[in-house]
Scaffold this motif. Structure first.
Motif, PDB file in Angstrom:
ATOM      1  N   PRO A  25       0.846  -1.206   0.000  1.00  0.00           N
ATOM      2  CA  PRO A  25       0.000   0.000   0.000  1.00  0.00           C
ATOM      3  C   PRO A  25       0.878   1.250   0.000  1.00  0.00           C
ATOM      4  N   GLN A  26       0.304   2.366  -0.407  1.00  0.00           N
ATOM      5  CA  GLN A  26       1.076   3.592  -0.599  1.00  0.00           C
ATOM      6  C   GLN A  26       1.878   4.005   0.630  1.00  0.00           C
ATOM      7  N   MET A  27       1.256   4.046   1.790  1.00  0.00           N
ATOM      8  CA  MET A  27       1.971   4.511   2.978  1.00  0.00           C
ATOM      9  C   MET A  27       3.101   3.560   3.354  1.00  0.00           C
ATOM     10  N   GLU A  28       2.872   2.276   3.253  1.00  0.00           N
ATOM     11  CA  GLU A  28       3.921   1.305   3.548  1.00  0.00           C
ATOM     12  C   GLU A  28       5.057   1.431   2.537  1.00  0.00           C
ATOM     13  N   LEU A  29       4.707   1.632   1.271  1.00  0.00           N
ATOM     14  CA  LEU A  29       5.707   1.806   0.218  1.00  0.00           C
ATOM     15  C   LEU A  29       6.574   3.029   0.494  1.00  0.00           C
ATOM     16  N   TYR A  30       5.941   4.157   0.785  1.00  0.00           N
ATOM     17  CA  TYR A  30       6.684   5.387   1.044  1.00  0.00           C
ATOM     18  C   TYR A  30       7.567   5.248   2.287  1.00  0.00           C
ATOM     19  N   HIS A  31       7.058   4.570   3.296  1.00  0.00           N
ATOM     20  CA  HIS A  31       7.816   4.333   4.517  1.00  0.00           C
ATOM     21  C   HIS A  31       9.064   3.504   4.221  1.00  0.00           C
ATOM     22  N   ARG A  32       8.917   2.465   3.454  1.00  0.00           N
ATOM     23  CA  ARG A  32      10.044   1.596   3.108  1.00  0.00           C
ATOM     24  C   ARG A  32      11.062   2.317   2.213  1.00  0.00           C
ATOM     25  N   ILE A  33      10.575   3.139   1.285  1.00  0.00           N
ATOM     26  CA  ILE A  33      11.495   3.919   0.447  1.00  0.00           C
ATOM     27  C   ILE A  33      12.318   4.864   1.324  1.00  0.00           C
ATOM     28  N   ALA A  50      15.025   9.242  -6.456  1.00  0.00           N
ATOM     29  CA  ALA A  50      13.914   9.870  -7.179  1.00  0.00           C
ATOM     30  C   ALA A  50      14.099   9.718  -8.685  1.00  0.00           C
ATOM     31  N   LYS A  51      15.307   9.948  -9.149  1.00  0.00           N
ATOM     32  CA  LYS A  51      15.586   9.818 -10.580  1.00  0.00           C
ATOM     33  C   LYS A  51      15.374   8.374 -11.036  1.00  0.00           C
ATOM     34  N   TYR A  52      15.870   7.436 -10.253  1.00  0.00           N
ATOM     35  CA  TYR A  52      15.714   6.019 -10.597  1.00  0.00           C
ATOM     36  C   TYR A  52      14.236   5.624 -10.637  1.00  0.00           C
ATOM     37  N   LEU A  53      13.488   5.987  -9.591  1.00  0.00           N
ATOM     38  CA  LEU A  53      12.071   5.604  -9.521  1.00  0.00           C
ATOM     39  C   LEU A  53      11.252   6.267 -10.629  1.00  0.00           C
ATOM     40  N   ALA A  54      11.549   7.513 -10.939  1.00  0.00           N
ATOM     41  CA  ALA A  54      10.812   8.215 -11.992  1.00  0.00           C
ATOM     42  C   ALA A  54      11.075   7.580 -13.361  1.00  0.00           C
ATOM     43  N   GLU A  55      12.306   7.117 -13.583  1.00  0.00           N
ATOM     44  CA  GLU A  55      12.634   6.475 -14.861  1.00  0.00           C
ATOM     45  C   GLU A  55      12.067   5.067 -14.955  1.00  0.00           C
ATOM     46  N   LYS A  56      12.249   4.275 -13.920  1.00  0.00           N
ATOM     47  CA  LYS A  56      11.846   2.865 -13.957  1.00  0.00           C
ATOM     48  C   LYS A  56      10.345   2.669 -13.772  1.00  0.00           C
ATOM     49  N   HIS A  57       9.702   3.592 -13.082  1.00  0.00           N
ATOM     50  CA  HIS A  57       8.270   3.466 -12.789  1.00  0.00           C
ATOM     51  C   HIS A  57       7.550   4.745 -13.210  1.00  0.00           C
ATOM     52  N   SER A  58       7.686   5.063 -14.468  1.00  0.00           N
ATOM     53  CA  SER A  58       7.097   6.298 -14.985  1.00  0.00           C
ATOM     54  C   SER A  58       5.571   6.266 -14.954  1.00  0.00           C
ATOM     55  N   GLU A  59       4.979   5.085 -14.831  1.00  0.00           N
ATOM     56  CA  GLU A  59       3.515   4.990 -14.759  1.00  0.00           C
ATOM     57  C   GLU A  59       2.984   5.460 -13.404  1.00  0.00           C
ATOM     58  N   MET A  60       3.852   5.582 -12.417  1.00  0.00           N
ATOM     59  CA  MET A  60       3.443   6.025 -11.082  1.00  0.00           C
ATOM     60  C   MET A  60       3.905   7.463 -10.857  1.00  0.00           C
ATOM     61  N   ALA A  61       3.072   8.221 -10.187  1.00  0.00           N
ATOM     62  CA  ALA A  61       3.425   9.602  -9.849  1.00  0.00           C
ATOM     63  C   ALA A  61       3.930   9.648  -8.402  1.00  0.00           C
ATOM     64  N   GLY A  62       4.523  10.762  -8.047  1.00  0.00           N
ATOM     65  CA  GLY A  62       4.910  10.974  -6.659  1.00  0.00           C
ATOM     66  C   GLY A  62       6.371  10.738  -6.356  1.00  0.00           C
ATOM     67  N   PHE A  63       7.213  10.599  -7.383  1.00  0.00           N
ATOM     68  CA  PHE A  63       8.619  10.326  -7.143  1.00  0.00           C
ATOM     69  C   PHE A  63       9.515  11.495  -7.533  1.00  0.00           C
ATOM     70  N   SER A  64       9.065  12.709  -7.239  1.00  0.00           N
ATOM     71  CA  SER A  64       9.916  13.878  -7.452  1.00  0.00           C
ATOM     72  C   SER A  64      10.984  13.896  -6.357  1.00  0.00           C
ATOM     73  N   PRO A  65      12.108  14.565  -6.584  1.00  0.00           N
ATOM     74  CA  PRO A  65      13.131  14.640  -5.529  1.00  0.00           C
ATOM     75  C   PRO A  65      12.575  15.202  -4.216  1.00  0.00           C
ATOM     76  N   HIS A  66      11.714  16.197  -4.316  1.00  0.00           N
ATOM     77  CA  HIS A  66      11.130  16.796  -3.110  1.00  0.00           C
ATOM     78  C   HIS A  66      10.283  15.774  -2.344  1.00  0.00           C
ATOM     79  N   ASN A  67       9.476  15.022  -3.061  1.00  0.00           N
ATOM     80  CA  ASN A  67       8.604  14.050  -2.409  1.00  0.00           C
ATOM     81  C   ASN A  67       9.405  12.870  -1.853  1.00  0.00           C
ATOM     82  N   VAL A  68      10.450  12.461  -2.530  1.00  0.00           N
ATOM     83  CA  VAL A  68      11.285  11.374  -2.020  1.00  0.00           C
ATOM     84  C   VAL A  68      12.028  11.832  -0.760  1.00  0.00           C
ATOM     85  N   ARG A  69      12.414  13.095  -0.703  1.00  0.00           N
ATOM     86  CA  ARG A  69      13.006  13.625   0.536  1.00  0.00           C
ATOM     87  C   ARG A  69      11.985  13.591   1.670  1.00  0.00           C
TER      88      ARG A  69
END
Length: 183
Positions: A25-33, A50-69
């Motif tokens: 689930p989203q919260m668990e995923l973000y916590h683990r990241i 953030a760069k890796y996740l945005a490239e490899k999982h471009s179908e998902m949103a929310g992986f900007s450097p700011h959000n990953v921080r």
């Protein structure tokens, strides 16, 4: 000119990929990241993730450097308090970001998390509560009933923690000069 050192992030990327494939689930995923990024000592780990996740999982949103921080900060904020983490995991990401970015003490943070979960607050309602310092108002509210009844009378409240209680009417109390009033 700022030159970056070559850093091998392959183990971090492998860990991120394993988490992404786990179908969390989203919260668990973000916590683990956030946890994976915190294990890296390099300053640019969040940006690289953030760069890796945005490239490899471009179908998902929310992986900007700011959000990953923010994911990293989420792990740092709740990593040592599993009971508070469990409560925060019940909220959505937007609600958690609002609470994380407000300058709150741990006690205030817990209160806002509990209120948000109990009342299913929207982002704007939560922001309004934080801006209006709703936590401070709740602390001032009476926690117990103070109405008079047989179980809650003034004498029993005064004597509940005392052993040998003696009360004199006001006219028999000693005065500053040592005399008793109305002698």
């Amino acid at each position: 000119m700022n030159i970056r050192k070559a850093v091998d992030y392959s183990t971090m990327f492998a860990a991120l990929e394993a988490v992404m494939e786990a179908g969390l689930p989203q919260m668990e995923l973000y916590h683990r990241i956030g946890e994976i990024i915190c294990k890296r000592p390099e300053k640019g780990a969040a940006v690289a993730a953030a760069k890796y996740l945005a490239e490899k999982h471009s179908e998902m949103a929310g992986f900007s450097p700011h959000n990953v921080r923010r994911m990293r900060d989420f792990w740092r904020m709740y990593g040592d308090t599993p009971e508070l983490l469990a409560e925060a995991m019940l909220l959505n990401w937007t609600q958690n970001v609002v609470i994380m970015e407000a300058e709150l003490t741990a006690e205030e943070r817990r209160w806002y998390i509990q209120q948000t979960a109990a009342q299913n607050l929207s982002k704007s309602e939560l922001l309004r509560m934080i801006t209006d310092s709703a936590y401070l108002e709740s602390v001032l509210d009476e926690k117990v009933d103070v109405w008079y009844n047989e179980e809650n009378d003034e004498i029993s409240e005064r004597t509940q923690y005392e052993e040998d209680t003696v009360y004199l009417p006001w006219q028999y109390l000693p005065q500053p000069d040592g005399r008793v009033r109305d002698e």
